[in-house]
Design an enzyme around this catalytic site. Structure first.
Site, PDB file in Angstrom:
ATOM      1  N   HIS A  50      51.338  41.376  36.428  1.00  0.00           N
ATOM      2  CA  HIS A  50      49.924  41.168  36.161  1.00  0.00           C
ATOM      3  C   HIS A  50      49.488  41.645  34.774  1.00  0.00           C
ATOM      4  O   HIS A  50      48.296  41.586  34.461  1.00  0.00           O
ATOM      5  CB  HIS A  50      49.101  41.881  37.233  1.00  0.00           C
ATOM      6  N   GLY A  62      46.672  39.130  43.707  1.00  0.00           N
ATOM      7  CA  GLY A  62      46.105  38.461  44.869  1.00  0.00           C
ATOM      8  C   GLY A  62      45.038  39.307  45.537  1.00  0.00           C
ATOM      9  O   GLY A  62      44.007  38.797  45.986  1.00  0.00           O
ATOM     10  N   ASP A  98      47.914  49.154  41.602  1.00  0.00           N
ATOM     11  CA  ASP A  98      48.980  48.148  41.647  1.00  0.00           C
ATOM     12  C   ASP A  98      49.498  47.924  40.228  1.00  0.00           C
ATOM     13  O   ASP A  98      48.926  47.178  39.443  1.00  0.00           O
ATOM     14  CB  ASP A  98      48.451  46.832  42.232  1.00  0.00           C
ATOM     15  N   ILE A 114      49.475  36.833  35.902  1.00  0.00           N
ATOM     16  CA  ILE A 114      48.536  36.310  36.893  1.00  0.00           C
ATOM     17  C   ILE A 114      47.682  37.445  37.449  1.00  0.00           C
ATOM     18  O   ILE A 114      48.051  38.622  37.363  1.00  0.00           O
ATOM     19  CB  ILE A 114      49.266  35.583  38.039  1.00  0.00           C
TER      20      ILE A 114
END
Length: 296
Positions: free
Chosen positions: A198, A216, A193, A213
């Site tokens: 991120h 998830g 990903d 961040i």
């Protein structure tokens, strides 16, 4: 409108070959914190952790299905016909995987993905991407990814289901804490990903965050491992399904509080930010909600 619902849902499924081996599994497990449990003495070499980190005794956590082969189903959904959206407006809204049998340490399989639905949530749209994966021996897993796209709602479509997993009215049976590292997202992204949200502070700012961040799906894997280790005696083969709603963000370096309520074949789970780490003012902030691990 950037999302053509009729075109997206009518498109033929996309077929993608997947290939993975032990190195991919080991990297994924390290990306979700394997070998670093603070409550386990000498965790890096403890037998409970080596089953995730040593190739000659490797067990595959079912959430590896979300990155197997590096061909993320989420990415396929964002490139589907009729879907033209700004990556900075995208968040992962929810995830479910259903296991048909335990994942092999290495494999070759085919992933068939399609847009199952697009829901209108008012200020946002939710794209539901459905994927089924099978190898030469038959079905391996099925997954539903809910992709939340800010600013793309209001087109008059169906609002979609709103299911909530009610928690028992009692204290949890188990509460554990899982810390994340400052470089957790940088390690996890190597499993496929590559969203700059991120890793890149400038891109994160465009998306409305003051710093990058955590993925998830990284939190998703951390929590499943916590449940398997705590409730299922580390037996990954007992997981039959796992679903969650991503209810808040995690910043790398924060600690997760994972509360669990086992109930006859299901573990209901609530995940929040713990009162530890660099951002204690975020203590209690939601991370995962409506979370259920089904097991045999």
């Amino acid at each position: 409108m950037p999302i053509d619902v009729a075109k997206a849902t009518a498109a033929e499924p996309t077929s993608t070959p997947l290939t993975w081996d032990a190195k991919d599994v080991l990297l994924y497990h390290l990306g979700i914190g394997a070998g670093s449990r603070t409550e386990v003495p000498a965790a890096a070499t403890h037998p409970a952790e080596l089953r995730y980190t040593l190739e000659d005794r490797l067990h595959v956590l079912p959430s590896f299905a979300t990155v197997a082969g590096g061909k993320m189903a989420l990415a396929a959904g964002l490139s589907a016909p009729g879907i033209e959206i700004d990556l900075a407006a995208v968040l992962h809204g929810g995830q479910r995987i259903a296991m048909h049998r335990p994942l092999p340490v290495s494999g070759q399989a085919n992933q068939s993905s399609r847009v199952a639905a697009v829901y209108d949530k008012g200020k946002a749209a939710v794209i539901v991407l459905r994927s089924d994966v099978a190898d030469a021996d038959g079905p391996l897993w099925s997954s539903d990814s809910q992709i939340f796209v800010r600013g793309e709602g209001g087109f008059g479509g169906e609002r979609g289901p709103s299911q909530r997993a009610e928690l028992p009215d009692r204290d949890p049976d188990h509460t554990v804490h899982r810390s994340t590292r400052e470089d957790q997202a940088l390690l996890y992204r190597l499993s496929g990903d590559w969203n700059p949200l991120h890793a890149d502070p400038e891109f994160a700012a465009l998306a409305g965050f003051d710093r990058p961040i955590l993925h998830g799906l990284c939190s998703y894997g951390i929590v499943l491992k916590a449940v398997v280790d705590t409730v299922l005696d580390g037996d990954v083969s007992r997981v039959s399904a796992y679903e969650t709603r991503f209810s808040g963000v995690v910043y790398p370096g924060e600690t997760l509080r994972v509360r669990m309520w086992p109930q006859s074949g299901r573990v209901r789970v609530l995940v929040t930010i713990a009162d530890e780490g660099p951002d204690s003012e975020r203590a209690g902030a939601p991370v995962l909600a409506d979370t259920v691990v089904e097991y045999t």
